[in-house]
Design an enzyme around this catalytic site. Structure first.
Site, PDB file in Angstrom:
ATOM      1  N   ASP A  32      56.127  12.707  39.285  1.00  0.00           N
ATOM      2  CA  ASP A  32      55.356  13.942  39.116  1.00  0.00           C
ATOM      3  C   ASP A  32      55.143  14.183  37.632  1.00  0.00           C
ATOM      4  OD1 ASP A  32      54.559  16.825  39.159  1.00  0.00           O
ATOM      5  OD2 ASP A  32      55.132  16.654  41.275  1.00  0.00           O
ATOM      6  N   SER A 123      42.775  16.618  53.515  1.00  0.00           N
ATOM      7  CA  SER A 123      42.608  18.080  53.635  1.00  0.00           C
ATOM      8  C   SER A 123      41.510  18.426  54.616  1.00  0.00           C
ATOM      9  CB  SER A 123      42.234  18.626  52.251  1.00  0.00           C
ATOM     10  OG  SER A 123      41.787  19.960  52.359  1.00  0.00           O
ATOM     11  N   TYR A 147      36.597  18.626  45.204  1.00  0.00           N
ATOM     12  CA  TYR A 147      37.927  18.404  45.785  1.00  0.00           C
ATOM     13  C   TYR A 147      37.811  17.775  47.172  1.00  0.00           C
ATOM     14  CZ  TYR A 147      42.406  19.590  47.974  1.00  0.00           C
ATOM     15  OH  TYR A 147      43.596  19.529  48.652  1.00  0.00           O
ATOM     16  N   ILE A 206      42.595  42.601  50.564  1.00  0.00           N
ATOM     17  CA  ILE A 206      41.979  41.762  51.598  1.00  0.00           C
ATOM     18  C   ILE A 206      40.490  41.653  51.282  1.00  0.00           C
ATOM     19  CG2 ILE A 206      41.332  41.656  54.035  1.00  0.00           C
ATOM     20  CD1 ILE A 206      43.958  42.947  54.746  1.00  0.00           C
ATOM     21  N   ARG A 214      42.655  31.667  59.990  1.00  0.00           N
ATOM     22  CA  ARG A 214      42.960  30.329  59.497  1.00  0.00           C
ATOM     23  C   ARG A 214      44.003  29.705  60.416  1.00  0.00           C
ATOM     24  NH1 ARG A 214      39.211  31.631  57.021  1.00  0.00           N
ATOM     25  NH2 ARG A 214      38.786  31.530  54.777  1.00  0.00           N
ATOM     26  N   ASP A 276      33.226  32.204  51.201  1.00  0.00           N
ATOM     27  CA  ASP A 276      34.390  32.262  52.089  1.00  0.00           C
ATOM     28  C   ASP A 276      33.951  31.943  53.520  1.00  0.00           C
ATOM     29  OD1 ASP A 276      37.052  32.609  52.517  1.00  0.00           O
ATOM     30  OD2 ASP A 276      37.033  34.808  52.364  1.00  0.00           O
TER      31      ASP A 276
HETATM   32  C1  UD1 Z   1      40.657  27.122  50.829  1.00  0.00           C
HETATM   33  C2  UD1 Z   1      41.112  26.929  49.393  1.00  0.00           C
HETATM   34  C3  UD1 Z   1      40.131  27.551  48.425  1.00  0.00           C
HETATM   35  C4  UD1 Z   1      38.742  26.999  48.661  1.00  0.00           C
HETATM   36  C5  UD1 Z   1      38.371  27.193  50.129  1.00  0.00           C
HETATM   37  C6  UD1 Z   1      37.035  26.551  50.459  1.00  0.00           C
HETATM   38  C7  UD1 Z   1      43.513  26.887  49.339  1.00  0.00           C
HETATM   39  C8  UD1 Z   1      44.763  27.646  49.083  1.00  0.00           C
HETATM   40  N1  UD1 Z   1      42.375  27.569  49.214  1.00  0.00           N
HETATM   41  O1  UD1 Z   1      40.541  28.488  51.040  1.00  0.00           O
HETATM   42  O2  UD1 Z   1      40.553  27.260  47.089  1.00  0.00           O
HETATM   43  O3  UD1 Z   1      37.828  27.671  47.827  1.00  0.00           O
HETATM   44  O4  UD1 Z   1      39.359  26.594  50.985  1.00  0.00           O
HETATM   45  O5  UD1 Z   1      37.160  25.174  50.539  1.00  0.00           O
HETATM   46  O6  UD1 Z   1      43.531  25.699  49.608  1.00  0.00           O
HETATM   47  N2  UD1 Z   1      42.244  36.229  50.648  1.00  0.00           N
HETATM   48  C9  UD1 Z   1      42.424  37.597  50.595  1.00  0.00           C
HETATM   49  N3  UD1 Z   1      43.184  38.114  49.577  1.00  0.00           N
HETATM   50  C10 UD1 Z   1      43.765  37.334  48.612  1.00  0.00           C
HETATM   51  C11 UD1 Z   1      43.565  35.926  48.673  1.00  0.00           C
HETATM   52  C12 UD1 Z   1      42.793  35.417  49.707  1.00  0.00           C
HETATM   53  O7  UD1 Z   1      41.902  38.343  51.431  1.00  0.00           O
HETATM   54  O8  UD1 Z   1      44.438  37.875  47.722  1.00  0.00           O
HETATM   55  C13 UD1 Z   1      41.452  35.692  51.770  1.00  0.00           C
HETATM   56  C14 UD1 Z   1      40.370  34.712  51.372  1.00  0.00           C
HETATM   57  O9  UD1 Z   1      39.220  35.379  50.962  1.00  0.00           O
HETATM   58  C15 UD1 Z   1      40.203  33.942  52.687  1.00  0.00           C
HETATM   59  C16 UD1 Z   1      41.608  33.941  53.286  1.00  0.00           C
HETATM   60  O10 UD1 Z   1      42.329  34.956  52.600  1.00  0.00           O
HETATM   61  O11 UD1 Z   1      39.339  34.629  53.557  1.00  0.00           O
HETATM   62  C17 UD1 Z   1      42.327  32.620  53.101  1.00  0.00           C
HETATM   63  O12 UD1 Z   1      42.247  32.244  51.722  1.00  0.00           O
HETATM   64  P1  UD1 Z   1      42.935  30.920  51.109  1.00  0.00           P
HETATM   65  O13 UD1 Z   1      44.395  30.985  51.320  1.00  0.00           O
HETATM   66  O14 UD1 Z   1      42.417  30.750  49.724  1.00  0.00           O
HETATM   67  O15 UD1 Z   1      42.424  29.746  52.057  1.00  0.00           O
HETATM   68  P2  UD1 Z   1      40.940  29.236  52.369  1.00  0.00           P
HETATM   69  O16 UD1 Z   1      39.975  30.345  52.458  1.00  0.00           O
HETATM   70  O17 UD1 Z   1      41.058  28.361  53.554  1.00  0.00           O
END
Ligand code: UD1
Length: 310
Positions: A32, A123, A147, A206, A214, A276
């Protein structure tokens, strides 16, 4: 017992995979560069005589070749990566080096030194923002970030080694959560961000209405999938989703945190993030059929553990 080389061993998934392999009695060489990983994640592992950490960049010429030559691993678990989707957009060249060149180094070292098995951290990002749910492995691959494109390309590089007698397993992780996930960036995994906010007694934000879902999978399940793929005899090469097949909304997640932290103010809501996706869900059947792997940790139990232990 096997000798396993793990790239990205100090990372979130790498350190749990290391712990699990050591607990099963295997010998582990971790590599690493500590760019996004942390030595502290390996505190338990570093106390084990069967573990060694090499601080090096696996994308650099000669690094993996020398380590594989010396250690003679039975398997390589390749988890080292540029893990941030956002960073891959801002710096595509860095994405290329850390997510593609590094994979080529793994392939070359495996071929040169007779490594018979490779497990690769792919992924769900390779599927892009498909609405064809649940996502099957046959679902169209349409990555929407450098990515995701690099992960898809890396799968191709590695699966091509099958013709040379190397068994390659590509794990398409969905949304992994659990202890040691780094909440440092606003684009870190949502559960790691929420965990930190609740610990600090601050309300979470949120984005959107919270009804987005998810397929959240515990890092303990992911570590077990990695162990199976690296050590189980008689498995065939291939790629499979590593997911639970269950959808959980952000509102559900917040409900669990709120029960544990009744004094923290309720969440605030902000507009949905650009790009999103609303729903993401994987079909887990292929991993069950090909590896005998099925996720067993529920989101409620996984969150409970995270909240108790951090
Ligand atoms: C994943 C990737 C993200 C990428 C996206 C699209 C990870 C951790 N994230 O996002 O970098 O852009 O796929 O390929 O791998 N949320 C909130 N509040 C917060 C943070 C997040 O509401 O403080 C929401 C987000 O808007 C989203 C959900 O939580 O709707 C999940 O977010 P995240 O954990 O980033 O996962 P992905 O959306 O799957």
């Amino acid at each position: 017992m096997a000798k396993i080389l793990i790239t990205g061993a100090a990372g979130f998934i790498g350190s749990h995979t290391t712990d699990r392999l050591l607990a099963s009695g295997h010998t582990v060489l971790g590599v690493d560069n500590l760019r996004s990983g942390h030595r502290r994640n390996l505190t338990p592992a570093l106390a084990a005589p069967e573990f060694r950490l090499e601080e090096a960049d696996v994308s650099a010429a000669g690094v993996l070749d020398a380590l594989a030559k010396e250690f003679r691993p039975d398997a390589i678990i390749h988890l080292a990566a540029l893990v941030s989707v956002q960073e891959s957009i801002q710096d595509p060249e860095l994405n290329h080096r850390l997510n593609i060149t590094a994979t080529e180094r793994v392939a070359a070292a495996a071929l040169a030194h007779g490594v018979r098995r490779i497990v690769f951290a792919s992924s769900a990002a390779i599927y892009g923002d498909t609405t064809d749910l649940p996502i099957r492995e046959e679902t169209e691959k349409a990555p929407i970030s450098p990515y995701g494109a690099a992960k898809l390309h890396s799968e191709g590089i590695l699966l091509g080694l099958s013709a040379q007698g190397v068994t390659v397993r590509c794990h398409r992780y969905f949304n992994v959560f659990g202890p040691r996930q780094d909440p440092a960036s606003p684009y870190s995994g949502v559960i790691s961000i929420f965990d930190r906010r609740y610990r600090e007694g601050k309300p979470v934000t949120i984005y959107g209405d919270g009804q987005q879902t998810r397929d959240f999978i515990s890092v303990h399940d992911v570590a077990r999938a990695n162990e199976i793929a690296a050590t189980k005899p008689g498995i065939a090469a291939g790629a499979a989703n590593i997911c639970t097949g269950r959808a959980t909304s952000l509102l559900d997640i917040v409900k669990v945190f709120a029960t544990h932290y009744p004094a923290v103010p309720p969440p605030s809501f902000a507009p949905a993030r650009n790009g999103d996706i609303i729903h993401s869900l994987g079909r887990p059947d292929r991993a069950q059929a090909e590896l005998g792997f099925r996720a067993t940790v529920s989101v409620a139990d996984g969150l409970g553990e995270l909240i108790r232990t951090g």
